[in-house]
Design an enzyme around this catalytic site. Structure first.
Site, short mmCIF file in Angstrom:
data_model
loop_
_atom_site.label_atom_id
_atom_site.label_comp_id
_atom_site.label_asym_id
_atom_site.label_seq_id
_atom_site.Cartn_x
_atom_site.Cartn_y
_atom_site.Cartn_z
N LEU A 25 -51.40 -13.21 -52.48
CA LEU A 25 -50.63 -13.71 -51.35
C LEU A 25 -49.45 -14.49 -51.90
CD1 LEU A 25 -53.47 -15.12 -49.04
CD2 LEU A 25 -52.23 -12.96 -48.74
N ASP A 26 -48.33 -14.48 -51.17
CA ASP A 26 -47.20 -15.31 -51.56
C ASP A 26 -47.65 -16.76 -51.69
OD1 ASP A 26 -45.65 -13.05 -51.27
OD2 ASP A 26 -44.74 -13.68 -49.37
N GLN A 27 -47.00 -17.51 -52.57
CA GLN A 27 -47.35 -18.92 -52.75
C GLN A 27 -47.30 -19.68 -51.42
OE1 GLN A 27 -44.84 -20.99 -55.54
NE2 GLN A 27 -46.11 -22.82 -55.55
#
Length: 212
Positions: free
Chosen positions: A53-55
């Protein structure tokens, strides 16, 4: 485990809830060493990342506890046998033609915007086919924001963020793609995963409460 929620644990895989702002895997440099996978490996040595997942995005993330399960789960994601659901808050109120269940689709090809990495962009000439299903859940007239259910059919980098930006309704709190606002975080959460367990064959229906 460093405040990371464990939603499911068995001998073969883990389902964890990644907080917003935490990397999925280590980044470059010692300042980016802290991440969900490292925290998990302190408790489950040998745990392996399956997807990311994106940060800035929070929510459900799977890890495998063996190389064989990692391969099986990676194949399930690649073959679109994992059903993914997100929720987001966006600026404005999207409208589009929908199916009988209220779902609409964004079908715009995406490519990494190399001069402006890590951004991605719509590119009709060179982009990879990218599809996102979305459904309006609620609209707040006072803030002119809408809550959407999102289902990425494909899994391109930043797909949900770029598709919603292209629709004219960037995600609230998206410092990379959206206009500046006062939101404390990116309002995007991976709230559900449904898949066949790679060992038992039973259906795993995993859900995480949306924190906004």
């Amino acid at each position: 485990m460093d405040d990371v929620e464990v939603l499911h644990e068995d001998a073969h895989l883990l389902a964890l809830v990644k907080p917003a702002g935490l990397l999925s895997v280590p980044g470059r440099g010692p300042q980016n060493a802290d991440c969900l996978s490292t925290r998990a490996q302190r408790r489950w040595p040998g745990a392996l990342i399956v997807h990311r997942l994106d940060q800035a995005t929070s929510g459900l993330l799977l890890m495998a506890r063996s190389a064989a399960v990692q391969r099986a789960l990676s194949s399930a994601f690649a073959e679109r046998r994992v059903h993914k659901r997100y929720e987001a808050l966006v600026h404005g109120r999207p409208s589009a033609a929908t199916d009988a269940d209220g779902w609409a689709e964004i079908d715009l090809p995406l490519i990494v915007d190399w001069p402006n990495r890590p951004r991605s962009k719509v590119d009709h000439a060179s982009g990879k086919p990218s599809r996102t299903r979305w459904r309006l859940l609620a609209h707040d007239a006072a803030t002119d924001t809408a809550r959407l259910a999102l289902e990425p059919v494909t899994g391109r980098s930043h797909q949900l963020r770029v598709h919603l930006l292209a629709l004219g309704h960037p995600i609230v709190g998206d410092a990379l793609y959206g206009a500046p606002d006062t939101a404390p975080r990116l309002m995007l959460h991976a709230c559900a995963l449904r898949l066949e367990h790679p060992v038992s064959g039973h259906t795993l229906d995993l859900r995480s409460d949306v924190p906004f």
